[in-house]
Scaffold this motif. Structure first.
Motif, PDB file in Angstrom:
ATOM      1  N   LYS A 210      69.304  27.604   9.103  1.00 41.27           N
ATOM      2  CA  LYS A 210      68.266  27.842   8.105  1.00 41.27           C
ATOM      3  C   LYS A 210      68.813  28.715   6.987  1.00 41.27           C
ATOM      4  N   PHE A 216      64.592  30.446   0.666  1.00 40.40           N
ATOM      5  CA  PHE A 216      63.451  29.563   0.914  1.00 40.40           C
ATOM      6  C   PHE A 216      62.400  29.740  -0.177  1.00 40.40           C
ATOM      7  N   VAL A 221      65.931  24.750  -0.459  1.00 41.53           N
ATOM      8  CA  VAL A 221      65.908  24.044   0.819  1.00 41.53           C
ATOM      9  C   VAL A 221      65.808  22.554   0.532  1.00 41.53           C
ATOM     10  N   GLU A 223      64.772  18.767   0.971  1.00 45.54           N
ATOM     11  CA  GLU A 223      63.531  18.196   1.484  1.00 45.54           C
ATOM     12  C   GLU A 223      63.691  17.705   2.916  1.00 45.54           C
ATOM     13  N   MET A 226      63.027  20.510   5.496  1.00 48.51           N
ATOM     14  CA  MET A 226      61.781  21.274   5.469  1.00 48.51           C
ATOM     15  C   MET A 226      61.077  21.308   6.826  1.00 48.51           C
ATOM     16  N   TYR A 229      60.978  24.571   8.760  1.00 50.30           N
ATOM     17  CA  TYR A 229      60.249  25.733   8.239  1.00 50.30           C
ATOM     18  C   TYR A 229      58.743  25.543   8.435  1.00 50.30           C
ATOM     19  N   SER A 230      58.361  25.154   9.652  1.00 48.60           N
ATOM     20  CA  SER A 230      56.948  24.871   9.936  1.00 48.60           C
ATOM     21  C   SER A 230      56.154  26.113  10.332  1.00 48.60           C
ATOM     22  N   TYR A 234      56.508  30.886   6.970  1.00 45.81           N
ATOM     23  CA  TYR A 234      57.089  30.165   5.834  1.00 45.81           C
ATOM     24  C   TYR A 234      55.990  29.502   5.001  1.00 45.81           C
ATOM     25  N   LYS A 235      55.036  28.876   5.656  1.00 47.33           N
ATOM     26  CA  LYS A 235      54.023  28.108   4.945  1.00 47.33           C
ATOM     27  C   LYS A 235      53.018  28.993   4.214  1.00 47.33           C
TER      28      LYS A 235
END
Length: 320
Positions: A210, A216, A221, A223, A226, A229-230, A234-235
């Motif tokens: 990562k 980030f 990052v 696509e 991605m 990064y759930s 991160y979100k």
């Protein structure tokens, strides 16, 4: 030692609507939620599962158990409202012969808006606030006297675009008791890095490396990567930071209603069928664990679950 993939395990379980339509599950929902509310409850969790294909891979009983905790607290599972979430994560099951396999289970997670709802319902709060402090706004914070001096950016659009440097939370009771808390963003980053297994401040190596969190945020990052990064850190870093601030503030100095205590005990836990909790991390202060699978597996899983959910909406149980 053979490690079975969770997708293989998934083939052996009922679809979610079939599970809900069993007599035992109907009785349980009716006993714990009630007739009319039971239909609303079923509809809401079906909707939540339909928007999160990985949630559909979880053991059915854990989805219902997590949702029932939210229902008992009178909170909505709607992701748009952000009061609580049912988050999928991988769990390793060990067999007596030493072999193991993975399953997905749903974890109950209260959102910061859920904490606000529960605090308001207690009837004790005159004021309750949590917000991000932007670059150039903080003049000083005195932790001894708990006084903060800021000059907020007046233009809302400019403020939204400005860099976040910290987080502030406060409450004041009707009787005048008041507490405040301020954390720098660096302190919040260190806290998330320590307690969340799915988040890392610095770049990581290994099979699925990562980038650093700074990279980030800068959009560095690819696509195709991605999927790694759930994590909610991160979100929605600010949302998790708000939750952390409220949890730190209320758990240490706030009046803890029965519902608030239950929410904090249940937070970040897999709810067992007997009502006991199993936490993802050793310290369940503010973290969530999100499954990490190869992109090809995720794509396959999503396609299969979307097909299942289309069939589930036709289940006669949901139309009664």
């Amino acid at each position: 030692m053979e490690v079975k993939n969770s997708l293989v395990k998934r083939e052996q379980k009922q679809t979610f609507s079939t599970f809900l339509a069993t007599d035992a599950m109907k009785r349980k929902i009716n006993e714990m939620v009630g007739g009319e509310k039971g239909q609303q409850f079923v509809t809401s969790i079906i909707s939540a599962v339909s928007t999160n294909p990985q949630l559909a891979e979880c053991e059915n009983s854990t989805i219902v158990s997590a949702a029932l905790v939210g229902q008992a607290l009178n909170l909505s599972p709607s992701p748009q409202l952000g009061q609580f979430y049912m988050v999928p994560f991988n769990k390793t099951i060990k067999n007596p012969d030493g072999s193991s396999f993975q399953i997905k289970v749903a974890q109950f997670q209260i959102g910061y808006k859920g904490y606000i709802q529960l605090a308001i319902r207690s009837g004790q709060y005159k004021k309750l606030n949590v917000l991000a402090i932007k670059e150039g706004e903080l003049i000083k914070y005195d932790p001894l006297n708990e006084d903060i001096e800021v000059k907020l950016i007046e233009d809302e659009e400019k403020r939204e675009q400005a860099k976040t440097i910290g987080y502030y939370a406060m409450f004041e009771y009707l009787n005048g008791f008041r507490k405040t808390l301020y954390w720098s963003k660096n302190k919040m980053l260190a806290h998330a890095d320590k307690y969340s297994q799915a988040f890392s401040v610095n770049a990581t190596k290994g099979k699925y490396p990562k980038v650093s969190f700074a990279d980030f945020e800068a959009g560095k990052v690819a696509e195709k990567d991605m999927w790694q990064y759930s994590s909610f850190w991160y979100k929605d870093f600010d949302g998790m930071a708000y939750k952390t601030m409220l949890r730190q503030l209320i758990s240490k100095w706030g009046i803890m209603s029965v519902d608030m205590q239950k929410a904090m005990e249940s937070d970040m836990a897999e709810i067992k069928e007997d009502g006991t909790y199993e936490y993802v991390d050793n310290d369940f202060d503010i973290t969530e664990e999100v499954s990490v699978e190869e992109p090809k597996q995720i794509e396959q899983s999503i396609q299969e679950e979307q097909k299942d959910l289309e069939e589930e909406y036709e289940d006669p149980f949901l139309q009664k």
